[in-house]
Motif scaffolding. Structure first.
Motif, PDB file in Angstrom:
ATOM      1  N   PHE A   1       0.833  -1.199   0.000  1.00 41.13           N
ATOM      2  CA  PHE A   1       0.000   0.000   0.000  1.00 41.13           C
ATOM      3  C   PHE A   1       0.872   1.256   0.000  1.00 41.13           C
ATOM      4  CE2 PHE A   1      -3.658  -2.533   1.431  1.00 41.13           C
ATOM      5  CZ  PHE A   1      -4.686  -1.905   0.751  1.00 41.13           C
ATOM      6  N   ILE A   2       1.892   1.261   0.835  1.00 41.69           N
ATOM      7  CA  ILE A   2       2.777   2.422   0.923  1.00 41.69           C
ATOM      8  C   ILE A   2       3.505   2.632  -0.404  1.00 41.69           C
ATOM      9  CG2 ILE A   2       4.846   3.347   2.038  1.00 41.69           C
ATOM     10  CD1 ILE A   2       3.931   1.839   4.586  1.00 41.69           C
TER      11      ILE A   2
ATOM     12  N   PRO B   1      -4.858   5.030   0.674  1.00 41.53           N
ATOM     13  CA  PRO B   1      -3.911   3.902   0.756  1.00 41.53           C
ATOM     14  C   PRO B   1      -2.655   4.186   1.567  1.00 41.53           C
ATOM     15  CG  PRO B   1      -4.648   4.192  -1.503  1.00 41.53           C
ATOM     16  CD  PRO B   1      -5.164   5.361  -0.723  1.00 41.53           C
ATOM     17  N   LEU B   2      -2.166   5.404   1.553  1.00 42.97           N
ATOM     18  CA  LEU B   2      -0.939   5.700   2.294  1.00 42.97           C
ATOM     19  C   LEU B   2      -1.125   5.534   3.801  1.00 42.97           C
ATOM     20  CD1 LEU B   2       2.016   6.456   2.033  1.00 42.97           C
ATOM     21  CD2 LEU B   2       1.340   8.850   2.122  1.00 42.97           C
ATOM     22  N   PRO B   3      -2.143   6.152   4.420  1.00 44.16           N
ATOM     23  CA  PRO B   3      -2.323   5.918   5.860  1.00 44.16           C
ATOM     24  C   PRO B   3      -2.672   4.469   6.189  1.00 44.16           C
ATOM     25  CG  PRO B   3      -3.604   7.818   5.162  1.00 44.16           C
ATOM     26  CD  PRO B   3      -3.019   7.205   3.936  1.00 44.16           C
TER      27      PRO B   3
ATOM     28  N   VAL C   1      -0.376   2.797   8.913  1.00 40.23           N
ATOM     29  CA  VAL C   1      -1.002   2.318  10.149  1.00 40.23           C
ATOM     30  C   VAL C   1      -0.971   0.787  10.205  1.00 40.23           C
ATOM     31  CG1 VAL C   1      -3.207   2.181  11.399  1.00 40.23           C
ATOM     32  CG2 VAL C   1      -2.423   4.353  10.470  1.00 40.23           C
ATOM     33  N   GLY C   2      -1.225   0.143   9.086  1.00 39.89           N
ATOM     34  CA  GLY C   2      -1.179  -1.318   9.065  1.00 39.89           C
ATOM     35  C   GLY C   2       0.201  -1.865   9.380  1.00 39.89           C
ATOM     36  N   THR C   3       1.210  -1.270   8.776  1.00 43.68           N
ATOM     37  CA  THR C   3       2.585  -1.706   9.044  1.00 43.68           C
ATOM     38  C   THR C   3       2.954  -1.459  10.502  1.00 43.68           C
ATOM     39  OG1 THR C   3       3.208  -1.252   6.759  1.00 43.68           O
ATOM     40  CG2 THR C   3       4.990  -1.426   8.360  1.00 43.68           C
ATOM     41  N   ALA C   4       2.619  -0.279  11.009  1.00 40.72           N
ATOM     42  CA  ALA C   4       2.910   0.021  12.420  1.00 40.72           C
ATOM     43  C   ALA C   4       2.169  -0.946  13.334  1.00 40.72           C
ATOM     44  CB  ALA C   4       2.522   1.460  12.738  1.00 40.72           C
TER      45      ALA C   4
END
Length: 154
Positions: A26-27, A129-131, A135-138
């Motif tokens: 996503f990032i 998609p960026l947040p 947020v998903g990765t974090a």
């Protein structure tokens, strides 16, 4: 339950890796798309605004709303085409209509419509998609750090 040498259950490790790949995707997707749109924005940032007459406007798709091929004529008689994805072209173009376009000296055969250029077109499609990716990765990393490890034996 199978464990790796680190003490983390195998299914937790797999979930972590898959999660990082998905959210990292996503990032990456957001940054690549925003970069491509930003280059387009900067290409036409100082472009000259001129009037152009629509010569051809063909629409395709199930309802005939997606621009297929558009040709415009400038005041000096040159025929030009839009430079970018035609999805951002204003709706309802018909032969003979006069529209304002942006043209640069280094790309004399292509133009952009003012609605196609701007920070809105850079940021809006990629704001979500960026947040989600960040947020998903974090979240995946926090899960791994605090809850994803094996309990400590006493």
């Amino acid at each position: 339950m199978a464990r790796k040498a680190s003490g983390m259950p195998l299914y937790n490790r797999t979930t972590l890796v898959i999660g990082l790949i998905v959210f990292g995707g996503f990032i990456l997707l957001s940054l690549v798309a925003m970069g491509a749109q930003a280059r387009y924005h900067f290409r036409y940032a100082d472009a000259e605004r001129v009037q152009a007459t629509v010569v051809t406007a063909e629409y395709t798709g199930p309802m005939g709303q997606r621009p297929g091929r558009i040709v415009l004529a400038l005041a000096d008689g040159r025929e030009v085409t839009p430079d970018h994805d035609l999805g951002g072209v204003p709706a309802g173009l018909a032969p003979g209509a006069v529209r304002t376009v942006l043209i640069t000296p280094d790309r004399p055969s292509t133009v952009a419509f003012p609605v196609q250029v701007g920070w809105g077109s850079v940021l809006v499609p990629w704001v979500l998609p960026l947040p989600v990716g960040v947020v998903g990765t974090a979240g995946m990393l926090l899960y791994r750090a605090f809850w994803g490890h094996a309990p400590v034996a006493k």
